[in-house]
Design a protein around this motif. Structure first.
Motif, PDB file in Angstrom:
ATOM      1  N   ASN A 197      14.715 -17.632 -11.659  1.00 26.26           N
ATOM      2  CA  ASN A 197      14.208 -16.846 -12.097  1.00 26.26           C
ATOM      3  C   ASN A 197      14.962 -15.748 -12.986  1.00 26.26           C
ATOM      4  O   ASN A 197      14.136 -14.680 -13.441  1.00 26.26           O
ATOM      5  N   PHE A 198      16.023 -15.733 -12.952  1.00 27.72           N
ATOM      6  CA  PHE A 198      16.857 -15.010 -13.669  1.00 27.72           C
ATOM      7  C   PHE A 198      17.939 -15.432 -14.505  1.00 27.72           C
ATOM      8  O   PHE A 198      19.292 -15.793 -13.988  1.00 27.72           O
ATOM      9  N   PRO A 199      17.594 -16.157 -15.430  1.00 27.50           N
ATOM     10  CA  PRO A 199      18.331 -17.133 -16.348  1.00 27.50           C
ATOM     11  C   PRO A 199      19.668 -16.864 -17.105  1.00 27.50           C
ATOM     12  O   PRO A 199      19.704 -17.119 -18.236  1.00 27.50           O
ATOM     13  N   VAL A 200      20.608 -15.963 -16.520  1.00 32.39           N
ATOM     14  CA  VAL A 200      21.758 -15.585 -17.421  1.00 32.39           C
ATOM     15  C   VAL A 200      22.578 -16.651 -17.863  1.00 32.39           C
ATOM     16  O   VAL A 200      22.900 -16.631 -19.247  1.00 32.39           O
ATOM     17  N   ASP A 201      22.901 -17.464 -17.259  1.00 35.04           N
ATOM     18  CA  ASP A 201      23.861 -18.831 -17.489  1.00 35.04           C
ATOM     19  C   ASP A 201      23.178 -19.553 -18.601  1.00 35.04           C
ATOM     20  O   ASP A 201      23.830 -19.838 -19.452  1.00 35.04           O
ATOM     21  N   GLU A 202      21.911 -19.636 -18.523  1.00 36.82           N
ATOM     22  CA  GLU A 202      21.183 -20.502 -19.687  1.00 36.82           C
ATOM     23  C   GLU A 202      21.064 -19.910 -20.916  1.00 36.82           C
ATOM     24  O   GLU A 202      21.411 -20.519 -21.851  1.00 36.82           O
ATOM     25  N   VAL A 203      20.853 -18.517 -21.044  1.00 37.79           N
ATOM     26  CA  VAL A 203      21.011 -17.654 -22.208  1.00 37.79           C
ATOM     27  C   VAL A 203      22.269 -17.832 -22.810  1.00 37.79           C
ATOM     28  O   VAL A 203      22.470 -17.811 -23.855  1.00 37.79           O
ATOM     29  N   LYS A 204      23.344 -17.643 -21.899  1.00 43.74           N
ATOM     30  CA  LYS A 204      24.658 -17.683 -22.284  1.00 43.74           C
ATOM     31  C   LYS A 204      24.872 -18.938 -22.824  1.00 43.74           C
ATOM     32  O   LYS A 204      25.717 -19.165 -24.112  1.00 43.74           O
ATOM     33  N   ALA A 205      24.675 -20.146 -22.269  1.00 38.63           N
ATOM     34  CA  ALA A 205      24.781 -21.477 -22.623  1.00 38.63           C
ATOM     35  C   ALA A 205      24.085 -21.738 -24.296  1.00 38.63           C
ATOM     36  O   ALA A 205      24.658 -22.595 -24.976  1.00 38.63           O
ATOM     37  N   MET A 206      23.172 -20.955 -24.520  1.00 36.01           N
ATOM     38  CA  MET A 206      22.317 -21.018 -25.696  1.00 36.01           C
ATOM     39  C   MET A 206      23.030 -20.376 -26.944  1.00 36.01           C
ATOM     40  O   MET A 206      22.577 -20.415 -27.804  1.00 36.01           O
ATOM     41  N   GLY A 207      24.230 -19.459 -26.443  1.00 33.26           N
ATOM     42  CA  GLY A 207      24.998 -18.723 -27.284  1.00 33.26           C
ATOM     43  C   GLY A 207      24.681 -17.149 -27.423  1.00 33.26           C
ATOM     44  O   GLY A 207      25.296 -16.596 -28.441  1.00 33.26           O
ATOM     45  N   ALA A 208      24.002 -16.702 -26.392  1.00 28.11           N
ATOM     46  CA  ALA A 208      23.816 -15.389 -26.577  1.00 28.11           C
ATOM     47  C   ALA A 208      25.243 -14.613 -26.296  1.00 28.11           C
ATOM     48  O   ALA A 208      26.077 -14.871 -25.163  1.00 28.11           O
ATOM     49  N   VAL A 245      17.027  -7.132 -16.189  1.00 29.15           N
ATOM     50  CA  VAL A 245      16.588  -6.403 -14.853  1.00 29.15           C
ATOM     51  C   VAL A 245      16.031  -7.178 -13.885  1.00 29.15           C
ATOM     52  O   VAL A 245      14.981  -8.028 -14.236  1.00 29.15           O
ATOM     53  N   TYR A 246      16.328  -7.224 -12.662  1.00 32.95           N
ATOM     54  CA  TYR A 246      15.719  -7.927 -11.721  1.00 32.95           C
ATOM     55  C   TYR A 246      14.392  -7.262 -11.236  1.00 32.95           C
ATOM     56  O   TYR A 246      14.464  -6.050 -10.910  1.00 32.95           O
ATOM     57  N   THR A 247      13.263  -7.939 -11.465  1.00 29.21           N
ATOM     58  CA  THR A 247      12.088  -7.460 -11.063  1.00 29.21           C
ATOM     59  C   THR A 247      11.362  -8.465 -10.116  1.00 29.21           C
ATOM     60  O   THR A 247      10.136  -8.362 -10.034  1.00 29.21           O
ATOM     61  N   GLY A 248      11.906  -9.106  -9.238  1.00 35.21           N
ATOM     62  CA  GLY A 248      11.561 -10.175  -8.341  1.00 35.21           C
ATOM     63  C   GLY A 248      11.255  -9.377  -7.023  1.00 35.21           C
ATOM     64  O   GLY A 248      10.743  -8.430  -6.974  1.00 35.21           O
ATOM     65  N   PHE A 249      11.443 -10.332  -5.998  1.00 39.18           N
ATOM     66  CA  PHE A 249      10.964 -10.078  -4.775  1.00 39.18           C
ATOM     67  C   PHE A 249      11.728  -8.831  -4.279  1.00 39.18           C
ATOM     68  O   PHE A 249      12.957  -8.780  -4.342  1.00 39.18           O
ATOM     69  N   GLN A 250      11.081  -8.112  -3.336  1.00 41.27           N
ATOM     70  CA  GLN A 250      11.755  -7.053  -2.899  1.00 41.27           C
ATOM     71  C   GLN A 250      12.584  -7.536  -1.798  1.00 41.27           C
ATOM     72  O   GLN A 250      12.365  -8.463  -0.909  1.00 41.27           O
ATOM     73  N   SER A 259      13.581 -16.897  -1.005  1.00 43.25           N
ATOM     74  CA  SER A 259      14.913 -16.877  -0.470  1.00 43.25           C
ATOM     75  C   SER A 259      16.035 -17.472  -1.477  1.00 43.25           C
ATOM     76  O   SER A 259      16.970 -16.524  -1.806  1.00 43.25           O
ATOM     77  N   TYR A 260      15.969 -18.581  -1.904  1.00 45.27           N
ATOM     78  CA  TYR A 260      17.061 -18.961  -2.859  1.00 45.27           C
ATOM     79  C   TYR A 260      16.922 -18.258  -4.303  1.00 45.27           C
ATOM     80  O   TYR A 260      18.185 -18.011  -4.660  1.00 45.27           O
ATOM     81  N   GLY A 261      15.704 -17.894  -4.632  1.00 51.09           N
ATOM     82  CA  GLY A 261      15.681 -17.172  -5.786  1.00 51.09           C
ATOM     83  C   GLY A 261      16.372 -15.786  -5.750  1.00 51.09           C
ATOM     84  O   GLY A 261      16.705 -15.193  -6.705  1.00 51.09           O
ATOM     85  N   ILE A 262      16.170 -15.020  -4.741  1.00 46.86           N
ATOM     86  CA  ILE A 262      16.843 -13.804  -4.294  1.00 46.86           C
ATOM     87  C   ILE A 262      18.219 -13.987  -4.429  1.00 46.86           C
ATOM     88  O   ILE A 262      18.735 -13.110  -5.271  1.00 46.86           O
ATOM     89  N   TYR A 263      18.663 -14.913  -3.733  1.00 44.16           N
ATOM     90  CA  TYR A 263      20.452 -15.296  -3.660  1.00 44.16           C
ATOM     91  C   TYR A 263      20.660 -15.499  -5.068  1.00 44.16           C
ATOM     92  O   TYR A 263      21.796 -14.732  -5.546  1.00 44.16           O
ATOM     93  N   ASP A 264      20.056 -16.476  -5.766  1.00 43.41           N
ATOM     94  CA  ASP A 264      20.441 -16.780  -7.258  1.00 43.41           C
ATOM     95  C   ASP A 264      20.455 -15.450  -8.188  1.00 43.41           C
ATOM     96  O   ASP A 264      21.295 -15.349  -8.932  1.00 43.41           O
ATOM     97  N   SER A 265      19.531 -14.724  -8.087  1.00 44.47           N
ATOM     98  CA  SER A 265      19.303 -13.522  -8.831  1.00 44.47           C
ATOM     99  C   SER A 265      20.519 -12.567  -8.520  1.00 44.47           C
ATOM    100  O   SER A 265      21.241 -11.782  -9.683  1.00 44.47           O
ATOM    101  N   ARG A 266      20.939 -12.458  -7.416  1.00 47.41           N
ATOM    102  CA  ARG A 266      22.069 -11.549  -7.032  1.00 47.41           C
ATOM    103  C   ARG A 266      23.394 -12.071  -7.734  1.00 47.41           C
ATOM    104  O   ARG A 266      24.153 -11.290  -8.246  1.00 47.41           O
TER     105      ARG A 266
END
Length: 78
Positions: free
Chosen positions: A21-32, A38-43, A64-71
């Motif tokens: 839900n927070f794809p930082v690795d993916e956008v960096k791999a695309m060349g960013a 900004v995390y706007t996911g689950f509390q 649960s996994y999405g929260i961990y991965d976003s961190r």
């Protein structure tokens, strides 16, 4: 949440939030060069009292996994 889409008659794709839900690795791999996020996911700080129904428990379990991965991903933003 978006309905799955079938591509090329054999590939089913779904909303990216299912995996990441927070794809930082993916956008960096695309060349960013710079990533602003900004995390706007689950509390994160829920209590047992907050989980008082089956749908809330299942939703939290799925998130649960999405929260961990976003961190982990947020550590990589600029």
């Amino acid at each position: 949440v978006f309905a799955p889409v079938v591509l090329d008659s054999n590939l089913v794709v779904v909303d990216g939030g299912v995996i990441r839900n927070f794809p930082v690795d993916e956008v960096k791999a695309m060349g960013a060069d710079i990533v602003i996020g900004v995390y706007t996911g689950f509390q994160e700080n829920v209590t047992a009292d907050d989980l008082n129904s089956l749908d809330k428990i299942l939703s939290r379990s799925a998130a649960s996994y999405g929260i961990y991965d976003s961190r982990e991903q947020i550590k990589k933003v600029d």
